[in-house]
Scaffold this motif. Structure first.
Motif, short mmCIF file in Angstrom:
data_model
loop_
_atom_site.label_atom_id
_atom_site.label_comp_id
_atom_site.label_asym_id
_atom_site.label_seq_id
_atom_site.Cartn_x
_atom_site.Cartn_y
_atom_site.Cartn_z
N ASP A 10 -2.47 -35.98 -13.03
CA ASP A 10 -3.10 -34.92 -13.81
C ASP A 10 -3.12 -33.64 -12.98
O ASP A 10 -3.43 -33.68 -11.79
CB ASP A 10 -4.53 -35.32 -14.19
CG ASP A 10 -5.09 -34.47 -15.33
OD1 ASP A 10 -5.18 -33.23 -15.17
OD2 ASP A 10 -5.45 -35.04 -16.37
N HIS A 12 -5.09 -31.13 -13.41
CA HIS A 12 -6.45 -30.59 -13.29
C HIS A 12 -7.14 -31.35 -12.15
O HIS A 12 -7.57 -32.49 -12.32
CB HIS A 12 -7.22 -30.75 -14.60
CG HIS A 12 -6.67 -29.90 -15.70
ND1 HIS A 12 -5.61 -30.30 -16.49
CD2 HIS A 12 -7.02 -28.66 -16.15
CE1 HIS A 12 -5.33 -29.36 -17.38
NE2 HIS A 12 -6.17 -28.35 -17.19
N ARG A 13 -7.21 -30.72 -10.99
CA ARG A 13 -7.61 -31.42 -9.78
C ARG A 13 -9.00 -32.03 -9.87
O ARG A 13 -9.20 -33.19 -9.45
CB ARG A 13 -7.54 -30.46 -8.58
CG ARG A 13 -7.97 -31.10 -7.27
CD ARG A 13 -7.69 -30.20 -6.09
NE ARG A 13 -6.25 -30.02 -5.91
CZ ARG A 13 -5.74 -29.30 -4.91
NH1 ARG A 13 -6.53 -28.69 -4.05
NH2 ARG A 13 -4.44 -29.17 -4.80
N ILE A 14 -9.94 -31.31 -10.42
CA ILE A 14 -11.31 -31.83 -10.49
C ILE A 14 -11.35 -33.10 -11.33
O ILE A 14 -11.97 -34.10 -10.95
CB ILE A 14 -12.27 -30.77 -11.05
CG1 ILE A 14 -12.40 -29.60 -10.07
CG2 ILE A 14 -13.65 -31.39 -11.34
CD1 ILE A 14 -13.28 -28.47 -10.56
N PHE A 15 -10.67 -33.07 -12.48
CA PHE A 15 -10.65 -34.25 -13.33
C PHE A 15 -9.97 -35.42 -12.62
O PHE A 15 -10.47 -36.55 -12.61
CB PHE A 15 -9.92 -33.96 -14.64
CG PHE A 15 -9.76 -35.17 -15.52
CD1 PHE A 15 -10.78 -35.58 -16.36
CD2 PHE A 15 -8.58 -35.92 -15.49
CE1 PHE A 15 -10.64 -36.71 -17.15
CE2 PHE A 15 -8.43 -37.04 -16.28
CZ PHE A 15 -9.46 -37.44 -17.12
N GLU A 17 -9.50 -36.00 -9.39
CA GLU A 17 -10.27 -36.52 -8.26
C GLU A 17 -11.51 -37.26 -8.73
O GLU A 17 -11.88 -38.30 -8.16
CB GLU A 17 -10.65 -35.37 -7.33
CG GLU A 17 -9.44 -34.78 -6.59
CD GLU A 17 -9.83 -33.62 -5.68
OE1 GLU A 17 -11.01 -33.18 -5.74
OE2 GLU A 17 -8.97 -33.15 -4.91
N SER A 18 -12.15 -36.78 -9.78
CA SER A 18 -13.34 -37.45 -10.31
C SER A 18 -12.98 -38.81 -10.88
O SER A 18 -13.68 -39.81 -10.65
CB SER A 18 -14.01 -36.59 -11.39
OG SER A 18 -14.45 -35.36 -10.86
N GLY A 35 -0.74 -34.52 -8.55
CA GLY A 35 -1.07 -33.34 -9.34
C GLY A 35 0.06 -32.78 -10.18
O GLY A 35 -0.09 -31.73 -10.79
#
Length: 255
Positions: A10, A12-15, A17-18, A35
């Motif tokens: 994905d 969208h790094r925050i998504f 990693e979460s 990524g």
């Protein structure tokens, strides 16, 4: 304990990693994240070379921000991070190169057409990004048992899309069957992207004869352009002529 190796893809790094952190909390899950499409391909290649292949890919449907066209393209290996590979194209490429990997597409919204494309490309599931972790884990474990997972609300629409795709394929196959063997050869050259001169050289024909064959192909297929003929041929399962070892002309340039 048998551990499940998962790769989250994905941009969208925050998504990413979460989600990876949430999955890593499970005692039987090992998880990594990539990524971009090219980064995912490199990660898969590296893992395979080290003898620790991934079991499941979780792929963002909107990877790279592209909405794929009618037919997903198989991605090429690209060391350039800027080379975008959309989610459904990545599915097709991974399934072609590593058929043992199960793939689940993560989507912002339900879309029957794109879900059908994902299944045709080789995905085993389509899951909403806002689903619960327990639901996602159920899907991950399910696809490893060769199950196919779709949201119930999408099922009717996806079946409709797949039925329509089969109908179009059947119609396309019938049109291709109306071609003579020579015209089919010319069509395969067109699918490979060869220009008229290159086709003439390959088939030992005059450019005028090739032009006539191409016109006949377009007429019998009921289309008005080479691009449309190629799209119809691909729907019918017609592949390109083998260009291995050939030096061919593409759009006036040597390839």
């Amino acid at each position: 304990m048998v551990r499940i190796r998962v790769l989250v893809v994905d941009d969208h790094r925050i998504f990413a990693e979460s989600l990876a952190a949430a999955l890593a909390a499970e005692p039987d899950v090992d998880v990594s994240a990539a990524g971009s499409g090219p980064a995912a391909l490199r990660c898969l290649e590296r893992a395979a070379a080290e003898g620790r292949r991934f079991d499941v890919l979780l792929v963002d449907a909107d990877l790279g921000g592209n909405v794929p066209g009618v037919r997903p393209a198989v991605p090429v290996h690209d060391n350039n991070e800027e080379g975008l590979v959309d989610g459904i194209s990545l599915v097709a490429g991974v399934r072609s190169g590593q058929p043992g990997v199960r793939i689940v597409v993560l989507a912002e919204k339900d879309d029957p057409r794109r879900a059908a494309l994902a299944l045709q490309a080789g995905a085993s599931g389509w899951v909403a990004k806002d689903c619960s972790l327990s639901r996602l884990l159920t899907v991950i474990r399910g696809v490893l048992r060769d199950e196919t997972h779709l949201p119930p609300a999408l099922l009717t629409g996806v079946l409709r899309e797949l039925t329509a795709a089969r109908k179009h394929r059947t119609e396309s196959e019938q049109l291709v069957e109306s071609l003579t063997p020579r015209e089919r050869e010319v069509l395969r050259c067109m699918v490979a992207g060869l220009g008229r001169k290159a086709v003439a050289e390959r088939l030992f024909l005059s450019p005028h004869t090739v032009r006539t064959h191409m016109q006949n192909v377009l007429g019998k297929l009921g289309v008005h352009s080479t691009l449309a003929a190629v799209a119809l041929a691909r729907r019918a399962g017609v592949g390109p002529v083998d260009l291995a070892g050939d030096v061919v002309e593409r759009g006036g340039q040597l390839a």
